[in-house]
Motif scaffolding. Structure first.
Motif, PDB file in Angstrom:
ATOM      1  N   VAL A 139      30.940 -11.955  28.751  1.00 56.69           N
ATOM      2  CA  VAL A 139      32.350 -12.664  28.823  1.00 56.69           C
ATOM      3  C   VAL A 139      33.365 -11.744  27.989  1.00 56.69           C
ATOM      4  O   VAL A 139      34.577 -11.645  28.632  1.00 56.69           O
ATOM      5  CB  VAL A 139      31.900 -13.959  27.964  1.00 56.69           C
ATOM      6  N   HIS A 140      32.969 -11.074  27.001  1.00 56.76           N
ATOM      7  CA  HIS A 140      33.959 -10.266  26.318  1.00 56.76           C
ATOM      8  C   HIS A 140      34.233  -9.117  27.226  1.00 56.76           C
ATOM      9  O   HIS A 140      35.620  -8.819  27.034  1.00 56.76           O
ATOM     10  CB  HIS A 140      33.367  -9.737  25.001  1.00 56.76           C
ATOM     11  N   MET A 141      33.521  -8.500  27.858  1.00 62.28           N
ATOM     12  CA  MET A 141      33.797  -7.365  28.798  1.00 62.28           C
ATOM     13  C   MET A 141      34.929  -7.843  29.976  1.00 62.28           C
ATOM     14  O   MET A 141      35.840  -7.078  30.238  1.00 62.28           O
ATOM     15  CB  MET A 141      32.613  -6.898  29.478  1.00 62.28           C
ATOM     16  N   ALA A 142      34.815  -9.327  30.502  1.00 62.67           N
ATOM     17  CA  ALA A 142      35.464  -9.880  31.393  1.00 62.67           C
ATOM     18  C   ALA A 142      36.866 -10.085  30.947  1.00 62.67           C
ATOM     19  O   ALA A 142      37.777  -9.557  31.543  1.00 62.67           O
ATOM     20  CB  ALA A 142      35.099 -10.958  32.137  1.00 62.67           C
ATOM     21  N   ILE A 143      36.918 -10.475  29.690  1.00 63.68           N
ATOM     22  CA  ILE A 143      38.341 -10.673  29.158  1.00 63.68           C
ATOM     23  C   ILE A 143      38.960  -9.453  28.798  1.00 63.68           C
ATOM     24  O   ILE A 143      40.114  -9.124  29.011  1.00 63.68           O
ATOM     25  CB  ILE A 143      37.994 -11.528  27.698  1.00 63.68           C
ATOM     26  N   VAL A 144      38.334  -8.526  28.316  1.00 63.52           N
ATOM     27  CA  VAL A 144      38.968  -7.120  27.751  1.00 63.52           C
ATOM     28  C   VAL A 144      39.434  -6.588  29.173  1.00 63.52           C
ATOM     29  O   VAL A 144      40.681  -5.993  29.166  1.00 63.52           O
ATOM     30  CB  VAL A 144      37.799  -6.070  27.073  1.00 63.52           C
ATOM     31  N   GLU A 145      38.763  -6.417  30.153  1.00 56.91           N
ATOM     32  CA  GLU A 145      39.215  -6.020  31.568  1.00 56.91           C
ATOM     33  C   GLU A 145      40.512  -6.489  31.952  1.00 56.91           C
ATOM     34  O   GLU A 145      41.372  -5.929  32.463  1.00 56.91           O
ATOM     35  CB  GLU A 145      38.100  -6.067  32.558  1.00 56.91           C
ATOM     36  N   GLN A 146      40.602  -7.941  31.913  1.00 59.51           N
ATOM     37  CA  GLN A 146      41.643  -8.843  32.417  1.00 59.51           C
ATOM     38  C   GLN A 146      42.859  -8.417  31.052  1.00 59.51           C
ATOM     39  O   GLN A 146      43.956  -8.103  32.147  1.00 59.51           O
ATOM     40  CB  GLN A 146      41.520  -9.997  32.544  1.00 59.51           C
ATOM     41  N   LEU A 147      42.840  -8.361  30.152  1.00 59.49           N
ATOM     42  CA  LEU A 147      43.960  -7.982  29.341  1.00 59.49           C
ATOM     43  C   LEU A 147      44.227  -6.672  29.637  1.00 59.49           C
ATOM     44  O   LEU A 147      45.517  -6.220  29.644  1.00 59.49           O
ATOM     45  CB  LEU A 147      43.486  -8.164  27.701  1.00 59.49           C
ATOM     46  N   ALA A 148      43.208  -5.572  29.780  1.00 57.03           N
ATOM     47  CA  ALA A 148      43.777  -4.240  30.124  1.00 57.03           C
ATOM     48  C   ALA A 148      44.636  -4.337  31.405  1.00 57.03           C
ATOM     49  O   ALA A 148      45.686  -3.653  31.551  1.00 57.03           O
ATOM     50  CB  ALA A 148      42.532  -3.429  30.199  1.00 57.03           C
ATOM     51  N   ASP A 149      44.278  -5.264  32.370  1.00 57.28           N
ATOM     52  CA  ASP A 149      45.091  -5.257  33.567  1.00 57.28           C
ATOM     53  C   ASP A 149      46.358  -5.977  33.389  1.00 57.28           C
ATOM     54  O   ASP A 149      47.453  -5.281  33.753  1.00 57.28           O
ATOM     55  CB  ASP A 149      44.266  -6.106  34.608  1.00 57.28           C
TER      56      ASP A 149
END
Length: 171
Positions: A139-149
């Protein structure tokens, strides 16, 4: 023998049955086959009483708070959402691009609308398989990837701990 037959079903005096008095709701509640009153199996504070959706929501909040400690207002202004599965339109775009089912999507801010990150619960749970211990990090990884995008940054800059679970002791 008298002309009336009475059966004592609930321990009350048969003459009081038609006296206008009524039993409390708790006294009328069904006691099926002598198994006791029906009620919750687990009390609310116990971990098993939370549904999968509620536990997933807790993970999202925990991850967002973890990032808000580092980024403050930039993260707290984001509209985080959870959907069970991606919409047909999102799935069609992924199929056309030849990519996997997305775990999350993001939308840039518009006038009057904040940035939005939408997590898809079932694809993330499926990616974890039976390893429920992986779910918080996924979950944390998915959120970090979206914020990075959204912010056009490297995920390592968003969260320095991002991806650290991939490195083994010999790497």
């Amino acid at each position: 023998m008298s002309g009336k037959l009475s059966i004592d079903l609930d321990g009350r005096d048969p003459s009081s049955l038609h006296s206008g008095s009524t039993r409390r709701y708790a006294d009328r509640k069904r006691n099926r086959h002598g198994r006791g009153r029906r009620g919750p199996l687990l009390l609310a504070p116990l971990p098993g009483s939370r549904t999968r959706a509620e536990r997933f929501e807790d993970l999202l909040v925990e991850s967002a708070e973890r990032l808000a400690d580092r980024w403050g207002e930039r993260v707290t202004a984001i509209d985080f959402r959870i959907m069970m599965v991606p919409a047909a339109k999102v799935l069609e775009r992924a199929r056309a691009a030849g990519t996997r089912v997305p775990w999350a999507t993001s939308r840039s801010a518009r006038p009057g609308r904040p940035e939005r990150v939408t997590l898809y619960r079932r694809p993330i749970e499926e990616a974890c398989g039976h390893g429920a211990e992986l779910l918080p990090e996924m979950v944390h990884m998915a959120i970090v990837e979206q914020l990075a995008d959204l912010w056009a940054m490297d995920p390592q800059a968003i969260d320095p701990g991002y991806g650290s679970w991939d490195a083994g002791p010999g790497d």
